[in-house]
Design a protein around this motif. Structure first.
Motif, short mmCIF file in Angstrom:
data_model
loop_
_atom_site.label_atom_id
_atom_site.label_comp_id
_atom_site.label_asym_id
_atom_site.label_seq_id
_atom_site.Cartn_x
_atom_site.Cartn_y
_atom_site.Cartn_z
N SER A 1 -10.79 30.54 16.03
CA SER A 1 -12.01 30.86 16.53
C SER A 1 -12.71 31.69 15.59
CB SER A 1 -11.87 31.59 17.82
OG SER A 1 -11.21 32.84 17.66
N LEU A 2 -13.91 31.97 15.55
CA LEU A 2 -14.55 32.89 14.64
C LEU A 2 -13.90 34.15 14.87
CD1 LEU A 2 -16.57 33.42 12.22
CD2 LEU A 2 -18.47 33.56 14.19
N GLU A 3 -13.77 34.65 15.72
CA GLU A 3 -13.48 36.13 16.33
C GLU A 3 -12.13 36.48 15.64
OE1 GLU A 3 -14.64 33.88 18.69
OE2 GLU A 3 -16.47 34.75 18.87
N ALA B 1 -8.44 38.74 11.40
CA ALA B 1 -7.63 38.55 10.37
C ALA B 1 -8.09 38.86 8.86
CB ALA B 1 -6.84 37.19 10.35
N HIS B 2 -9.41 39.05 8.94
CA HIS B 2 -10.04 39.14 7.72
C HIS B 2 -9.63 40.68 7.08
CE1 HIS B 2 -14.15 40.12 5.45
NE2 HIS B 2 -13.08 39.79 4.71
N GLU C 1 -14.90 39.97 0.54
CA GLU C 1 -16.15 39.51 1.44
C GLU C 1 -15.79 38.70 2.16
OE1 GLU C 1 -19.06 41.25 1.01
OE2 GLU C 1 -18.09 42.69 -0.26
N PRO C 2 -16.62 38.34 3.42
CA PRO C 2 -16.42 37.40 4.29
C PRO C 2 -16.12 35.91 3.75
CG PRO C 2 -17.94 38.98 5.22
CD PRO C 2 -17.68 39.27 3.82
N SER C 3 -17.16 35.79 2.79
CA SER C 3 -17.39 34.35 2.22
C SER C 3 -16.00 34.04 1.40
CB SER C 3 -18.56 34.13 1.42
OG SER C 3 -18.70 35.18 0.49
N ALA C 4 -15.56 35.23 0.84
CA ALA C 4 -14.42 34.99 -0.20
C ALA C 4 -13.26 34.67 0.85
CB ALA C 4 -14.11 36.18 -0.83
N TRP C 5 -12.94 35.38 2.00
CA TRP C 5 -11.97 35.01 2.95
C TRP C 5 -11.96 33.46 3.26
CZ3 TRP C 5 -7.39 36.04 4.26
CH2 TRP C 5 -6.95 35.94 5.62
N ALA C 6 -13.42 33.24 3.90
CA ALA C 6 -13.60 32.07 4.36
C ALA C 6 -13.11 31.02 3.19
CB ALA C 6 -14.99 31.89 4.73
N THR C 7 -13.36 31.08 2.17
CA THR C 7 -12.99 30.17 0.87
C THR C 7 -11.70 29.94 0.67
OG1 THR C 7 -15.41 30.60 -0.04
CG2 THR C 7 -13.66 29.69 -1.31
N MET C 8 -11.13 31.09 0.73
CA MET C 8 -9.56 31.17 0.68
C MET C 8 -8.86 30.32 1.76
SD MET C 8 -7.94 34.93 -0.73
CE MET C 8 -6.46 33.96 -0.44
N ALA D 1 -3.15 35.23 4.67
CA ALA D 1 -3.73 33.90 4.89
C ALA D 1 -2.69 32.92 5.73
CB ALA D 1 -4.33 33.42 3.79
N ASN D 2 -1.71 32.81 5.03
CA ASN D 2 -0.56 31.74 5.63
C ASN D 2 0.01 32.10 6.68
OD1 ASN D 2 -0.04 29.65 3.47
ND2 ASN D 2 0.85 31.27 2.26
N GLN D 3 0.15 33.40 7.23
CA GLN D 3 0.62 33.79 8.64
C GLN D 3 -0.65 33.61 9.43
OE1 GLN D 3 1.45 38.05 8.75
NE2 GLN D 3 2.15 37.95 11.03
N PHE D 4 -1.93 33.92 9.29
CA PHE D 4 -3.02 33.30 10.01
C PHE D 4 -3.02 31.64 10.30
CE2 PHE D 4 -7.83 32.32 10.59
CZ PHE D 4 -7.75 32.85 11.62
N LEU D 5 -3.05 30.84 9.07
CA LEU D 5 -3.28 29.65 9.48
C LEU D 5 -1.83 28.75 9.83
CD1 LEU D 5 -5.49 28.85 6.39
CD2 LEU D 5 -6.22 28.79 8.85
N LYS D 6 -0.70 29.69 10.05
CA LYS D 6 0.56 28.95 10.25
C LYS D 6 0.86 27.93 9.14
CE LYS D 6 0.48 29.81 15.11
NZ LYS D 6 -0.72 30.78 14.99
N THR D 7 0.85 28.43 7.91
CA THR D 7 1.14 27.50 6.65
C THR D 7 1.93 28.13 5.51
OG1 THR D 7 -0.79 28.24 5.50
CG2 THR D 7 -1.14 26.30 6.73
N SER D 8 2.51 27.50 4.66
CA SER D 8 3.27 28.18 3.84
C SER D 8 3.01 27.73 2.18
CB SER D 8 4.79 27.72 4.07
OG SER D 8 5.04 26.20 3.98
#
Length: 807
Positions: free
Chosen positions: A726-728, A733-734, A740-747, A790-797
Motif C-alpha cells: 500500500s502507498l501508506e 518504510a521510506h 527523495e520519494p521518487s528515488a525510493w520508488a525507483t529503487m 528495501a529487501n526487508q520491506f519487499l521481503k526479497t533478498s
C-alpha cells in the motif's frame, strides 16, 4: 482481377493436387529440401492446374523434374520469357508441359503450372532447394517449411502479372483435399542435443550412438494452420568452421561452378558492453492493416497481432535513451504520423505517444509501406542522431521489390530492423529490408513474445559500432580466395556470419591446410578470430555450397522483375543460368514430348485451393461476412481467359451457411473485387494488455507503463499495487532523511523486477538500466545500507550489485 474455377464447389469438383511430400536433410547449418507434389486428373477432360505456394526467400531452387508413368523429365532453367514461350508452344502442340517460377512481385512466392494433364494420368513434380539456416539467440538452428501463404495486399494497377491475389480460392482446413508429410534427417559432428517443433512429431530416432545423426518426421494428420518449424540444438553451435566443396570438373577451373568453393562460418565473440550513450533518431513503422486483427497463433485465447504490437511499442518507447528523437507511423492503405517530424524524447512527448498507442487500431485497410518510408527518408538527418527504423508488419504486401530498393538506396544513412508478425509473413520483405540496410530480421509466431525480440533489436541498434571489419586468408602458394559474398559492413553481438569464396589456383595434393581470419575493432580495441581448415575439397552431388554462394550473389543484385537495373539484370541472369539457381528472370520448364495428342477445345483450368485461416482457427466461418467479398459482375461467361494473364481464381466454399444460395460461379470471370487482405473483423479489444491479471506478464507490463521517460518511478498508489503493498506502507518504510520519494520508488521498482521478473529480464533490462543511471545522476549513495531496508520491506533478498553501473 480474379478468374473463377470450379474448385470444391457445391458439386465437389476434384482437385488435381493429392499430396505434398517433403524430404529434409540438415547437415550442420545448411538444409537440403526435396518437395514432391503429387497430381492426378480424376476428370474426363485434360487439365491445366495451377498451384501457388510460399517458400523462404533464402531458398536456392536448383532442380525441377517430373515423373510421368515411370519416366523422369528434367526441367531446364531458362530466361523467363523463353520459358513461358516454350510452355505455351508445348501446350498448343498437345504436349504435357510443366513450369516453375518466382512471382514477379515477391521472391518468397512460387507458382507451379501443370499443363495438359490427361484424364486418369498421374504426375509427380519434384523441386529441390538448399538454404542457410538462421541461428536463434538461444543457440537453436531454425528451419521453417512455410505452409501458410497470407493474402498479399497489392495495388491493382501493378499486379496484373502477379499470382499473389490469394484471397481465393479458399477452403476450410477440414476440406483441404491434399496432405502434407515430411521426413527430416539431421546430421552434425557438433552433436545433437534435442529437436523441437511447433507441430506434432514422431519420436526422435538417433541413428548414431554419439548423437551426431537423427531422424524425425511430421506426425500424420497435419493441418495447414501453421508453418512447420523445427528447432535443432547442437552441443557446440558457436564453433567457427570452414567447409570446402569440389566444383564441376567439366567447367572452367576458375569459374563460379568449376572452382572449389568455401563456406566460412564465424560466430564472433564480441565482448559484452553496456549500450552506447550515443543517441539516435528512432522511427517506428507499425502495420495497421485489417489483417493485424488476426490472432498471433491458432491457439485458444491467443493475443491479437495489433495488441501484441501495441504492447511492444510501449515497451520500446519506455526503453529509449533520454535525449534521442523518435516518431511513430501507422500504415495501411493510408498512413498517419504521431508527430509532423521526429520529436525529442521527453516525459511530455513520451506520454503523448503512449496515449496514442493505447488507442491505435488495425483500421487503415491494406498494407502500403512505401509511402511512409519515403516520407521518413525525405526528412533531413538530425546531426549526431543516426536514423534507426523499426518495421512491424504481418508482411502482407506485394510491392516488395519497390520497398527493398527504396531502403537500399538510403542504406548509408540508416539501419532497418524488421519484424514479421504471425504465420505467413513475407520472408522476402522482412529479411531483405534488414539485409540491404545492415539491420536484423525477426519472425514472431506461435508462442513467441514480440517484446523480447523487439528489445533484442533495440539493444543492437544501441550497441557500440563494430568497425574496420576485414577477412584475410593464409593459403599455400599459387592459391588465392576470390570473395563472392558482399562486403560485411556491420556485426552485432550474437550474430553468425556466413561468407562464401572461390578458391582459385592450384590446390596441393597432400594434406595441406589454410587459415582464415576475421578482424574488427570495437571502442578502439582490436579483436581477431581465426580458423584453420583442410584444403581437400569434398564432393557434393547437389553442389550445396556453390549454389548457396550463387544465391547470395543473386540476392545482392536482384531487386525484382521490374525494379532491377539493366546491368544488374544481365549479371543476375548470367549467375542464375550458370549456377542453375532460379531468379526473378529465370524459370524452370519441362516438356513431355512423348505425349502428342491434340487438345480438343480449351483446357479446363484448375487452381489448387489454399486453406482459409479465420481468426487463426481451423473452424468453418459462421457467417457469409467471413468470406472474401466478390461483387456481382456483368461480364459474360467465358470458356478460357487469356493465357498470358497470370491472375488467381475464386471458388465458393463447399457448404454455405443456411440462407445463402449455393450458387455456382463456375467459368465466370469476376472483374469487380473488394480487396480484403484479412480474415473477418473480430470484436475490438480496447484494453491494451490482454494478459490475465495477476500474471507476471501483466504485472511487468503495468510497471513499465508507470515508468517515467528519464527512468524513474513516482511513489503513488498505482506503483504500490504492482509491488503488492500500500502507498501508506511505502511511505512508512521510506528513509526520508536519505532519499527523495521518487528515488525510493525507483529503487523498489528495480528490486521488484530482479526478484520477480527474472524470466522477462530481456524485456526490461534496458529500462532498468535507465533507472539505475537516473539514481546515480541524482546523487543516490549508500545502496548497500538502503538495500537492507528495501529487501526487508519487499521481503526479497536482492544484492546491491544491481545498482552498479558497468562501463
Amino acid at each position: 482481377m480474379v478468374r473463377s474455377s470450379g474448385l470444391l464447389t457445391s458439386v465437389k469438383d476434384p482437385v488435381a493436387l493429392k499430396s505434398i511430400a517433403v524430404t529434409l536433410s540438415i547437415n550442420d547449418f545448411v538444409a537440403g529440401v526435396s518437395a514432391t507434389l503429387n497430381y492426378e486428373n480424376e476428370e474426363k477432360m485434360p487439365l491445366e492446374a495451377f498451384f501457388v505456394f510460399p517458400m523462404d526467400e533464402d531458398s536456392a531452387v536448383y532442380s525441377f523434374e517430373a515423373l510421368v508413368d515411370g519416366k523422369k523429365i528434367v526441367a531446364e532453367l531458362q530466361d523467363k520469357y523463353q520459358a513461358h514461350k516454350r510452355y505455351e508452344e508445348a501446350l498448343a502442340g498437345g504436349y504435357q508441359a510443366y513450369l516453375l517460377e518466382e512471382d514477379k512481385c515477391s521472391r518468397d512466392v512460387f507458382r507451379c503450372n501443370v499443363g495438359n494433364l490427361q484424364p486418369g494420368s498421374k504426375v509427380a513434380l519434384t523441386l529441390k532447394y538448399v538454404q542457410e539456416l538462421p541461428l536463434e539467440d538461444d543457440g537453436a538452428l531454425r528451419y521453417v517449411l512455410p505452409a501458410i501463404l497470407n493474402p498479399r495486399y497489392h495495388l491493382s494497377d501493378q499486379s496484373m502479372d502477379s499470382c499473389l491475389d490469394l484471397k481465393t480460392p479458399i477452403v476450410p482446413l477440414e476440406d483441404l483435399p491434399y496432405t502434407l508429410s515430411m521426413v527430416a534427417t539431421i546430421s552434425s559432428q557438433l552433436g545433437i542435443s534435442t529437436i523441437q517443433s511447433n507441430c506434432a512429431l514422431s519420436p526422435i530416432d538417433y541413428t548414431e550412438e554419439n548423437r551426431t545423426s537423427a531422424q524425425v518426421s511430421l506426425a500424420e494428420g497435419h493441418k495447414f494452420d501453421r508453418d512447420v518449424e523445427l528447432l535443432i540444438f547442437y552441443r557446440k553451435v558457436h564453433s567457427p568452421s570452414v567447409a570446402v566443396e569440389m566444383g564441376m570438373p567439366e567447367r572452367e577451373s576458375d569459374s563460379l561452378m568449376g572452382a572449389p568453393s568455401a563456406m566460412v562460418s564465424f560466430y564472433p565473440d564480441i565482448p559484452h558492453a553496456e549500450t552506447s550513450k550515443k543517441c539516435g533518431e528512432f522511427v517506428f513503422l507499425m502495420d495497421r492493416s485489417r489483417s493485424m486483427k488476426s490472432p498471433m497463433s491458432g491457439q485458444n485465447r491467443s493475443q491479437l497481432r495489433i495488441d501484441a504490437a501495441k504492447e511492444t511499442l510501449i515497451l520500446l518507447l519506455k526503453s529509449l535513451p533520454m535525449g534521442c528523437y523518435f516518431n511513430i507511423y501507422g500504415f495501411g492503405s493510408t498512413h498517419e504520423a504521431f508527430f509532423p517530424i521526429s520529436v525529442k524524447y521527453t516525459q511530455e512527448t513520451m506520454e503523448k505517444a503512449v496515449e496514442k498507442v493505447k488507442h491505435m487500431q488495425a483500421d487503415l485497410g491494406g498494407t502500403e509501406i512505401l509511402t511512409p518510408l519515403r516520407r521518413v527518408f525525405r526528412r533531413p538527418p538530425i546531426p549526431g542522431h543516426p536514423l534507426q527504423i523499426f518495421v512491424f508488419t504481418d508482411g502482407e504486401v506485394a510491392e516488395t521489390f519497390n520497398v527493398i530498393r527504396e531502403v537500399k538506396f538510403h542504406s548509408k544513412r540508416h539501419r532497418c530492423f524488421t519484424f514479421g508478425i504471425g504465420e505467413g509473413a513475407s520472408t522476402s520483405l522482412i529479411k531483405s529490408l534488414a539485409r540491404v540496410s545492415g539491420g536484423t530480421a525477426e519472425f514472431i509466431t506461435g508462442n513467441d513474445r514480440m517484446q523480447s525480440k523487439a528489445l533484442r533489436s533495440l539493444r543492437r541498434s544501441l550497441q557500440y559500432v563494430v568497425e574496420d571489419i576485414s577477412l584475410s586468408w593464409n593459403l599455400p602458394p599459387n592459391l588465392f580466395a576470390h570473395m563472392l559474398s558482399p562486403e560485411q559492413t556491420v556485426i552485432f553481438r550474437g550474430q553468425r556470419l556466413i561468407i562464401y569464396s572461390l578458391l582459385i589456383g592450384q590446390i596441393p595434393q597432400d594434406e595441406a591446410t589454410g587459415e582464415v581470419r576475421l578482424q574488427y575493432t570495437l571502442r578502439g580495441k582490436s579483436y581477431e578470430e581465426k580458423v584453420t581448415f583442410a584444403l581437400q575439397p569434398k564432393p557434393d552431388d547437389n553442389l550445396t555450397i556453390h549454389r548457396l554462394a550463387a544465391k547470395s550473389m543473386i540476392q545482392a543484385k536482384d531487386f525484382g522483375f521490374r525494379e532491377t537495373t539493366l546491368i544488374f539484370k544481365r549479371d543476375v541472369l548470367d549467375i542464375s543460368l550458370e549456377s542453375g539457381v532460379m531468379s526473378s528472370f529465370t524459370a524452370f520448364v519441362a516438356i513431355n514430348k512423348e505425349l502428342n495428342e491434340p487438345v480438343q477445345g480449351p483446357l479446363i483450368q484448375r487452381e489448387i485451393p489454399r486453406p482459409i485461416l479465420l481468426g487463426g482457427s481451423s473452424t468453418r466461418p459462421s457467417s457469409f461476412d467471413a468470406l472474401p467479398k466478390v461483387l456481382p459482375c456483368s461480364s459474360a461467361p467465358v470458356s478460357q481467359a487469356p493465357r498470358n494473364m497470370h491472375t488467381s481464381y475464386c471458388a465458393i466454399m463447399a457448404r454455405m451457411p443456411e440462407g445463402i444460395p449455393q450458387e455456382r460461379y463456375y467459368n465466370q470471370r469476376a472483374k469487380c473485387v473488394i480487396h480484403t487482405d484479412s480474415p473477418p473483423v473480430l470484436p475490438n479489444i480496447l484494453k491494451l494488455h490482454t494478459h490475465e491479471k495477476g500474471s507476471m506478464e501483466h504485472s511487468v507490463a503495468q510497471l513499465i507503463l508507470l515508468q517515467n521517460a528519464n527512468g524513474s518511478w513516482d511513489m503513488n498508489e498505482d506503483l504500490a499495487k504492482v509491488l503488492g503493498t500500500s502507498l501508506e506502507d511505502m511511505k512508512s518504510a521510506h528513509p526520508t532523511e536519505v532519499l527523495e520519494p521518487s528515488a525510493w520508488a525507483t529503487m523498489l521498482a528495480v528490486i521488484w523486477l530482479h526478484a520477480n521478473g527474472k524470466e522477462l529480464k530481456c524485456e526490461w533490462e534496458l529500462l532498468e538500466r535507465k533507472a539505475v543511471v537516473w539514481l546515480h545522476n541524482n546523487a543516490v549513495h549508500g545502496f548497500t545500507m538502503l538495500m537492507r531496508t528495501a529487501n526487508q520491506f519487499l521481503k526479497t533478498s536482492v544484492s546491491a550489485s544491481i545498482f552498479t553501473i558497468k562501463e
